[in-house]
Design an enzyme around this catalytic site. Structure first.
Site, PDB file in Angstrom:
ATOM      1  N   HIS A 225       0.854  -1.108   0.034  1.00 26.78           N
ATOM      2  CA  HIS A 225      -0.225  -0.303   0.212  1.00 26.78           C
ATOM      3  C   HIS A 225       0.860   1.191   0.152  1.00 26.78           C
ATOM      4  O   HIS A 225       2.217   0.937   0.138  1.00 26.78           O
ATOM      5  CB  HIS A 225      -1.124   0.289   1.353  1.00 26.78           C
ATOM      6  CG  HIS A 225      -0.157   0.190   2.593  1.00 26.78           C
ATOM      7  ND1 HIS A 225       0.460  -0.849   3.107  1.00 26.78           N
ATOM      8  CD2 HIS A 225       0.236   1.225   3.561  1.00 26.78           C
ATOM      9  CE1 HIS A 225       1.131  -0.463   4.474  1.00 26.78           C
ATOM     10  NE2 HIS A 225       1.113   0.819   4.446  1.00 26.78           N
ATOM     11  N   ASP A 227       0.907   5.376   1.774  1.00 27.44           N
ATOM     12  CA  ASP A 227       0.263   5.678   2.993  1.00 27.44           C
ATOM     13  C   ASP A 227      -0.716   6.692   2.310  1.00 27.44           C
ATOM     14  O   ASP A 227      -0.318   7.431   1.347  1.00 27.44           O
ATOM     15  CB  ASP A 227       1.174   6.398   4.466  1.00 27.44           C
ATOM     16  CG  ASP A 227       1.926   4.905   4.422  1.00 27.44           C
ATOM     17  OD1 ASP A 227       0.831   3.649   4.610  1.00 27.44           O
ATOM     18  OD2 ASP A 227       2.787   5.292   5.351  1.00 27.44           O
ATOM     19  N   HIS A 282       5.240   0.119   0.160  1.00 29.50           N
ATOM     20  CA  HIS A 282       5.334  -0.693   0.689  1.00 29.50           C
ATOM     21  C   HIS A 282       4.268  -1.295   1.468  1.00 29.50           C
ATOM     22  O   HIS A 282       3.101  -1.765   1.171  1.00 29.50           O
ATOM     23  CB  HIS A 282       6.212   0.095   1.961  1.00 29.50           C
ATOM     24  CG  HIS A 282       5.331   0.913   3.032  1.00 29.50           C
ATOM     25  ND1 HIS A 282       4.815   2.522   1.750  1.00 29.50           N
ATOM     26  CD2 HIS A 282       4.846   0.890   4.011  1.00 29.50           C
ATOM     27  CE1 HIS A 282       3.945   2.737   3.043  1.00 29.50           C
ATOM     28  NE2 HIS A 282       3.734   1.775   4.202  1.00 29.50           N
ATOM     29  N   ARG A 292       7.188  -9.332  15.596  1.00 27.10           N
ATOM     30  CA  ARG A 292       8.232  -8.120  15.336  1.00 27.10           C
ATOM     31  C   ARG A 292       7.068  -6.569  15.161  1.00 27.10           C
ATOM     32  O   ARG A 292       5.735  -7.052  14.907  1.00 27.10           O
ATOM     33  CB  ARG A 292       8.765  -7.605  13.213  1.00 27.10           C
ATOM     34  CG  ARG A 292       9.034  -6.734  12.644  1.00 27.10           C
ATOM     35  CD  ARG A 292       9.117  -6.539  11.168  1.00 27.10           C
ATOM     36  NE  ARG A 292       9.186  -5.498  11.152  1.00 27.10           N
ATOM     37  CZ  ARG A 292       8.336  -4.399  10.461  1.00 27.10           C
ATOM     38  NH1 ARG A 292       7.430  -4.867  10.017  1.00 27.10           N
ATOM     39  NH2 ARG A 292       9.421  -3.020   9.912  1.00 27.10           N
TER      40      ARG A 292
HETATM   41  C1  LIG Z   1      -4.293   8.796   8.875  1.00 25.92           C
HETATM   42  C2  LIG Z   1      -4.713   7.360   8.355  1.00 25.92           C
HETATM   43  C3  LIG Z   1      -4.085   6.652   7.364  1.00 25.92           C
HETATM   44  C4  LIG Z   1      -4.659   5.216   7.362  1.00 25.92           C
HETATM   45  C5  LIG Z   1      -5.926   5.321   7.628  1.00 25.92           C
HETATM   46  C6  LIG Z   1      -6.229   6.442   9.028  1.00 25.92           C
HETATM   47  O1  LIG Z   1      -7.282   6.940   8.999  1.00 25.92           O
HETATM   48  C7  LIG Z   1      -5.721   5.729  10.455  1.00 25.92           C
HETATM   49  C8  LIG Z   1      -4.572   3.936   9.984  1.00 25.92           C
HETATM   50  C9  LIG Z   1      -4.256   4.574   8.874  1.00 25.92           C
HETATM   51  C10 LIG Z   1      -3.442   3.260   8.055  1.00 25.92           C
HETATM   52  C11 LIG Z   1      -2.133   2.352   8.681  1.00 25.92           C
HETATM   53  C12 LIG Z   1      -2.367   0.939   8.731  1.00 25.92           C
HETATM   54  C13 LIG Z   1      -2.126   1.311   7.188  1.00 25.92           C
HETATM   55  C14 LIG Z   1      -3.409   1.779   6.458  1.00 25.92           C
HETATM   56  C15 LIG Z   1      -2.987   1.501   4.969  1.00 25.92           C
HETATM   57  C16 LIG Z   1      -4.653   1.482   7.179  1.00 25.92           C
HETATM   58  O2  LIG Z   1      -4.805   0.152   6.520  1.00 25.92           O
HETATM   59  O3  LIG Z   1      -4.764   2.174   8.381  1.00 25.92           O
HETATM   60  C17 LIG Z   1      -3.018   3.497   6.885  1.00 25.92           C
HETATM   61  C18 LIG Z   1      -3.854   4.246   6.773  1.00 25.92           C
HETATM   62  C19 LIG Z   1      -4.050   5.125   5.073  1.00 25.92           C
HETATM   63  O4  LIG Z   1      -2.968   5.634   5.165  1.00 25.92           O
HETATM   64  O5  LIG Z   1      -4.508   5.221   3.995  1.00 25.92           O
HETATM   65  O1  AKG Z   2       4.750  -2.507   9.813  1.00 25.58           O
HETATM   66  C1  AKG Z   2       5.929  -2.114   9.184  1.00 25.58           C
HETATM   67  O2  AKG Z   2       7.115  -2.164   9.102  1.00 25.58           O
HETATM   68  C2  AKG Z   2       4.937  -0.943   8.447  1.00 25.58           C
HETATM   69  C3  AKG Z   2       3.512  -0.077   8.588  1.00 25.58           C
HETATM   70  C4  AKG Z   2       2.952   0.351   7.777  1.00 25.58           C
HETATM   71  O3  AKG Z   2       3.451   0.517   6.891  1.00 25.58           O
HETATM   72  C5  AKG Z   2       1.983   0.986   7.961  1.00 25.58           C
HETATM   73  O4  AKG Z   2       1.694   1.224   9.504  1.00 25.58           O
HETATM   74  O5  AKG Z   2       1.804   2.380   7.314  1.00 25.58           O
HETATM   75 FE   FE2 Z   3       2.058   1.940   5.372  1.00 27.61          FE
END
Ligand SMILES: C=C1C[C@]23C[C@@]1(O)CC[C@H]2[C@@]12CCC[C@@](C)(C(=O)O1)[C@H]2[C@@H]3C(=O)O
Ligand code: AKG
Ligand code: FE2
Length: 355
Positions: A225, A227, A282, A292
């Site tokens: 994905h 961010d 990533h 981890r």
């Molecule tokens: C601010 C944010 C980015 C995120 C969605 C969120 O509202 C809160 C969780 C974030 C996260 C963390 C893990 C990876 C990710 C893709 C997910 O599923 O939740 C990211 C979201 C994002 O960056 O789109």
């Molecule tokens: O665990 C990791 O190294 C990646 C975590 C991550 O990509 C995320 O929280 O958005």
């Molecule tokens: Fe991420």
């Protein structure tokens, strides 16, 4: 601060059953990934290395700029975040995920919520389950932490608060280094505020746990994905697992360097730079020896602020690559279209069409 980002997901509920990770000798089919489940699952791996930048280097601006241009990611040392605080957040994360599952479920994220314990939101886009569990903090974790640790929650709230303060300052510094490399000046970003310190920005802290896995080669910790942030700053414990992808190179493992932090360019910085900086794809792999932990600070602009490509970075003879939109609008797009979101918004003619 907490209400606005949480609002986004009220209209995008997800139903992902929370299950305790199975303790099997072999991987169940529901956790077994093949290229059919993720096109890049078996894409080639490379032993290239991600840039490691010493922020006290006099050439830090150039180094950060080059890393953002080529990788959309880099590691940093001499970042100013006390190592004691990194130990504390790692300790908190370990303590949280080692709690019995029934206790963790007391702070489970609701279907239309954003904070709390659960699987990653992106799980809804895949047919297979990911070998991980997460905890998302937006705003104060007080209510959730009280449920997790009835008598020690205040100590843990303080760690989260201090971590957020340091990360916010570091994110602002990195933003100016990255944009400075493109000739962007403080006067070009009014919303950075009178002190150019990006006060008023929003963030989520995401704690991730990847337990020991019986068949790591066929499992996925966190699927590929980008961010949805301006930048993400990530601290990983001493166990490798994070990989970044480059079209011309393949998957590159980011080795843990003690005391260092990983920085990812997110989708909004890609938009702000009119596509100059790629937002890095990533994922996290797992292993069969050690569990981890990673702690990500996902940093974005004030959630209702219009973000658009900086005029300075748009060729005067061309239109900007992306329309203006708010972080809230972008997160809503991501909640529906996931990794296609950037190409989808590119095709909108104006932000009016983004609801
Ligand atoms: C601010 C944010 C980015 C995120 C969605 C969120 O509202 C809160 C969780 C974030 C996260 C963390 C893990 C990876 C990710 C893709 C997910 O599923 O939740 C990211 C979201 C994002 O960056 O789109
Ligand atoms: O665990 C990791 O190294 C990646 C975590 C991550 O990509 C995320 O929280 O958005
Ligand atoms: Fe991420």
């Amino acid at each position: 601060m907490s209400s606005t980002l949480s609002d986004v997901f009220r209209s995008h509920p997800i139903h992902i059953p929370l299950s305790n990770l199975p303790d099997f000798k072999a991987l169940p089919d529901s956790y077994t990934w093949t290229p059919k489940d993720d096109l890049l699952f078996s894409a080639s791996a490379s032993d290239e290395t991600l840039p490691l930048i010493d922020l006290s280097d006099p050439h830090a601006t150039t180094l950060v700029g080059h890393a953002c241009n080529t990788w959309g990611a880099f590691q940093i040392t001499n970042h100013g975040v006390p190592s004691r605080l990194l130990d504390d957040i790692e300790f908190l994360t370990g303590s949280l995920f080692r709690l019995p599952v029934q206790r963790k479920l007391k702070a489970a994220r609701s279907e239309n919520g954003v904070s709390g314990y659960g699987v990653a939101r992106i799980a809804s886009f895949f047919n297979k389950k990911m070998w991980s569990e997460g905890f998302t903090v937006i705003g104060s974790p007080l209510q959730d932490f009280r449920k997790l640790w009835p008598s020690h929650h205040l100590k843990y709230c303080e760690i989260i608060e201090e971590y957020g303060e340091h990360m916010q300052k570091l994110a602002a510094k990195l933003m100016w280094l990255a944009l400075g490399s493109l000739g962007v000046e403080e006067k070009d970003i009014k919303w950075a505020g009178p002190n150019s310190d990006f006060q008023g920005t929003q963030a989520a802290t995401q704690l991730n746990h990847y337990p020991i896995c019986p068949e790591p080669d066929r499992a996925m910790g966190l699927a590929a994905h980008t961010d949805s942030t301006l930048m993400t700053i990530l601290y990983q414990n001493n166990t490798a697992g994070l990989q970044v992808f480059r079209d011309d190179v393949g998957w590159v493992t980011v080795p843990p360097v003690p005391g260092s932090l990983v920085v990812n360019v997110g989708d909004l910085l890609h938009i702000l730079t009119n596509g100059i900086f790629p937002s890095v794809l990533h994922r996290a792999r797992v292993n069969h020896v050690r569990s981890r932990f990673s702690m990500a600070y996902l940093w974005g602009p004030p959630s209702d602020l219009m973000i658009s490509p900086l005029p300075k970075l748009v060729d005067p003879l061309q239109s900007p690559l992306y329309p203006s939109l708010t972080w809230k609008q972008y997160l809503a797009t991501k909640a529906t279209h996931f990794n296609q979101s950037l190409s989808i918004i590119k095709n909108y003619l104006s932000s009016d069409q983004i609801s």
